[in-house]
Design an enzyme around this catalytic site. Structure first.
Site, PDB file in Angstrom:
ATOM      1  N   LYS A 283       0.962  -1.290  -0.147  1.00  0.00           N
ATOM      2  CA  LYS A 283      -0.034  -0.109  -0.144  1.00  0.00           C
ATOM      3  C   LYS A 283       0.959   1.289  -0.074  1.00  0.00           C
ATOM      4  O   LYS A 283       2.011   1.194   0.543  1.00  0.00           O
ATOM      5  CB  LYS A 283      -0.962   0.071   1.270  1.00  0.00           C
ATOM      6  CG  LYS A 283      -1.931  -1.053   1.300  1.00  0.00           C
ATOM      7  CD  LYS A 283      -2.796  -1.034   2.640  1.00  0.00           C
ATOM      8  CE  LYS A 283      -3.765  -2.000   2.797  1.00  0.00           C
ATOM      9  NZ  LYS A 283      -4.879  -1.842   1.494  1.00  0.00           N
ATOM     10  N   ARG A 358      -9.829 -12.083   2.291  1.00  0.00           N
ATOM     11  CA  ARG A 358     -10.828 -13.099   1.802  1.00  0.00           C
ATOM     12  C   ARG A 358      -9.981 -14.397   1.819  1.00  0.00           C
ATOM     13  O   ARG A 358     -10.691 -15.422   2.035  1.00  0.00           O
ATOM     14  CB  ARG A 358     -11.054 -12.641   0.500  1.00  0.00           C
ATOM     15  CG  ARG A 358     -10.132 -12.510  -0.608  1.00  0.00           C
ATOM     16  CD  ARG A 358     -10.467 -11.777  -2.014  1.00  0.00           C
ATOM     17  NE  ARG A 358     -10.864 -10.523  -1.766  1.00  0.00           N
ATOM     18  CZ  ARG A 358     -11.375  -9.779  -2.585  1.00  0.00           C
ATOM     19  NH1 ARG A 358     -11.694  -9.888  -3.651  1.00  0.00           N
ATOM     20  NH2 ARG A 358     -11.417  -8.437  -2.261  1.00  0.00           N
TER      21      ARG A 358
HETATM   22  N1  BES Z   1      -7.796  -4.021   4.605  1.00  0.00           N
HETATM   23  C1  BES Z   1      -8.268  -3.588   3.158  1.00  0.00           C
HETATM   24  C2  BES Z   1      -9.729  -2.902   3.103  1.00  0.00           C
HETATM   25  C3  BES Z   1      -9.624  -1.664   3.563  1.00  0.00           C
HETATM   26  C4  BES Z   1      -9.446  -0.636   2.742  1.00  0.00           C
HETATM   27  C5  BES Z   1     -10.124  -1.457   4.926  1.00  0.00           C
HETATM   28  C6  BES Z   1      -9.566   0.823   3.426  1.00  0.00           C
HETATM   29  C7  BES Z   1     -10.356  -0.180   5.658  1.00  0.00           C
HETATM   30  C8  BES Z   1     -10.293   0.958   4.801  1.00  0.00           C
HETATM   31  C9  BES Z   1      -8.100  -4.936   2.387  1.00  0.00           C
HETATM   32  O1  BES Z   1      -7.384  -5.982   2.617  1.00  0.00           O
HETATM   33  C10 BES Z   1      -7.825  -4.517   1.091  1.00  0.00           C
HETATM   34  O2  BES Z   1      -6.703  -4.101   0.928  1.00  0.00           O
HETATM   35  N2  BES Z   1      -8.541  -4.730   0.018  1.00  0.00           N
HETATM   36  C11 BES Z   1      -8.356  -4.401  -1.267  1.00  0.00           C
HETATM   37  C12 BES Z   1      -9.088  -5.333  -2.292  1.00  0.00           C
HETATM   38  C13 BES Z   1      -8.625  -5.263  -3.751  1.00  0.00           C
HETATM   39  C14 BES Z   1      -7.079  -5.345  -3.657  1.00  0.00           C
HETATM   40  C15 BES Z   1      -9.478  -6.171  -4.511  1.00  0.00           C
HETATM   41  C16 BES Z   1      -9.022  -3.010  -1.650  1.00  0.00           C
HETATM   42  O3  BES Z   1     -10.087  -2.565  -1.150  1.00  0.00           O
HETATM   43  O4  BES Z   1      -8.193  -1.959  -2.309  1.00  0.00           O
HETATM   44 MN    MN Z   2      -5.254  -5.738   2.306  1.00  0.00          MN
END
Ligand code: BES
Ligand code: MN
Ligand code: ZN
Length: 526
Positions: A283, A358
């Site tokens: 990230k 997931r």
């Molecule tokens: N933990 C994150 C989701 C999240 C984002 C929680 C913002 C709280 C605030 C999750 O693991 C994630 O990174 N999801 C990705 C999925 C994508 C790569 C399909 C996302 O939402 O960008």
């Molecule tokens: Mn994530």
């Protein structure tokens, strides 16, 4: 690791900070502060009638919802606006008492007169008292475990005045309010704790330490045990970390009855990513990334909700599965293109290591379906997708379900707790976006419908059992103090799941499950 952590550090400080609540038909005794509810229109309450609306308006106070004005004195009087409609729901009462408690932040003993409110309209005194307590306790919550000189004045006593005819109902309300406020505060504590202070290993220790106090049994699975179980999702996400993963199985059995004899059986699965860096799909270093210690809030909500079950007299057996690890990049981390084998044998191609939630949830779901006494329903809760936040913002969580009864029961719990949820369609037409050329499934789909795609992925692992899913990514944190939500983790889901489990009835009706294997699914025609 050579990082110094204070050995006396308490990961659950709020448990030691109990508020006592007294209910009486007499006015509060020696309160530091008293609430005065003031509607935006109509007559002023008697105690402030002599001040007059004009003088209040000159001080900037109109009686708008949750607006406050301090009238210094002993006790301090806090005017709390109740808007044009007045307090017309338990959610509004929770808010109003929270606004009062925040405004009276210096006072340890505060009083609220509910006599008039409960005499008007058709209030259930139990519900009202519960909401008032939740509002006060949660508004006073502050995470200051790591401050050298914490400034928070603990809420020692909340004094509620109500008519005598409501005394008995209020007693239950006091119990329920204290239980549920404690539950939410516990989940906030766990989520607010920094990721190094609360690793997966430490989380398991905390759960083991607390469980007996709340009549829960715990089984902790370390890396070795997880390898035996074949939880390739959890282990694959953990691969880049120097911290071991933990799966924590928490069991509540009503009155110690055997699972086989229980009236109903509910499985709760929580995402416990102690810190989500994104892994190899790292990230960016921004505020959102800095909030990723909250990525274990699903697991925190499951555990915290379970600490309420015995005290709420829950008759359903509940099994919680906390899927805990951090998600880190390193030389040993899972790579894009790697294929993980989930418990039970399904294979998943990892096309983005940031879609890790997931993967760990899939193992938990499969294990839940494999229990000898199968669950009557499975509910999972996860800070799963940024898409949930994009779609619904920070006040409402996404809910998806393959069964209407599960959805309705979740909605009822959300209404009771004012933890808002909104049902999304589990639209199977997007399913083939999850196809992979090399594995049974891919862990990501296309660019759109991120909430639905994540849910469809999880749906592949529930074996046709009634299932509900809560995506709490948007609601996990408050950026500033806001009524009963205090800055930091909101504890979202802990009260909701406790109310849901305590009121659970076996779902009737159909399960909306795909009939074919994903490789046989028709191509998406849109
Ligand atoms: N933990 C994150 C989701 C999240 C984002 C929680 C913002 C709280 C605030 C999750 O693991 C994630 O990174 N999801 C990705 C999925 C994508 C790569 C399909 C996302 O939402 O960008
Ligand atoms: Mn994530
Ligand atoms: Zn995550």
């Amino acid at each position: 690791m050579t990082v110094v952590i204070d050995p006396a550090f308490d990961p659950v400080p709020s448990l030691a900070r109990a508020t006592s609540v007294s209910v009486s038909s007499q006015p509060p005794v020696d309160p530091g502060a008293l609430a005065v509810f003031v509607p935006a229109e109509g007559e002023l309450p008697e105690s402030i009638a002599e001040i007059g609306r004009d003088a209040l308006a000159a001080a900037g106070f109109t009686g708008a919802e949750n607006q406050t004005l301090l009238l210094p004195g002993t006790p301090l009087r806090v005017l709390v606006g109740t808007g044009k409609a007045g307090i017309d729901s338990d959610a509004r009462l929770r808010d109003a008492v929270a606004a009062f408690t925040r405004a009276a932040r210096e006072e340890a003993r505060i009083g609220v007169d509910l006599t008039e409110l409960l005499a008007s309209g058709d209030w259930d005194a139990e519900v009202a008292v519960q909401a008032a307590i939740e509002g006060a306790v949660l508004a006073r919550y502050r995470y200051d475990a790591l401050k050298s000189d914490p400034k928070t004045v603990a809420l020692e006593e909340l004094m509620l005045q109500i008519g005598e005819q409501h005394a008995e109902a209020a007693e239950y309300g006091v119990e329920r309010g204290l239980i549920l406020a404690r539950t939410a505060a516990l989940s906030r504590d766990l989520a607010n704790t920094p990721p190094r202070h609360l690793s997966a290993v430490k989380f398991a220790e905390v759960v083991e330490l607390l469980a007996p106090e709340f009549g829960l049994e715990v089984e902790v699975f370390d890396r070795e045990a997880l390898m035996q179980l074949g939880t390739g999702g959890l282990l694959g996400v953990n691969a880049g970390s120097v911290e071991e993963p933990r799966m924590i199985k928490v069991s509540y059995r009503p009155e110690g009855a055997a699972l086989a004899d229980a009236e109903g059986h509910l499985a709760l699965i929580g995402k416990g990513i102690m810190y989500d860096s994104g892994g190899i799909s790292l990230k960016p270093s921004n505020a959102m990334h800095a909030a990723m210690k909250f990525d274990m809030m699903g697991a925190a909500a499951v555990f915290a909700s379970m600490t309420a079950l015995r005290d709420l007299g829950t008759t359903t057996a509940v099994t919680g599965w906390l899927m805990c690890t951090d998600n880190m990049p390193s030389g040993s981390a899972t790579k894009l293109g790697d294929v993980l084998t989930i418990r039970g044998g399904k294979t998943v191609e990892v096309k983005n290591t940031d879609a890790e939630g997931r993967l760990v949830m899939a193992d938990g779901l499969v294990l839940a379906t494999e229990e000898e006494r199968r669950p009557d329903a499975i509910v999972d809760i996860a800070t799963l997708t940024g898409a949930a936040m994009m779609a619904l913002g920070t006040r409402t969580a996404a809910m998806l379900a393959n069964n209407d009864s599960v959805a309705e029961q979740l909605q009822a719990a959300a209404d009771a707790t004012d933890e808002n949820i909104w049902r999304f369609p589990l639209d199977h037409r997007y399913r083939d976006q999850l196809k992979s050329n090399v594995a049974d499934l891919s862990n990501i789909g296309g660019q759109y419908a991120g909430v639905i795609l994540a849910a469809l992925f999880l749906n592949e692992f529930v074996d046709g059992l009634p299932w509900g899913h809560l995506d709490i990514a948007g609601t996990m944190q408050a950026e500033s103090d806001d009524l009963w939500r205090s800055v930091g983790s909101t504890g979202f889901g802990a009260r909701l799941l406790a109310e849901f489990a305590a009121g659970f009835v076996k779902p009737a009706g159909e399960v909306d499950a795909p009939e074919t294997d994903i490789d046989e699914a028709d191509a998406d025609d849109e």
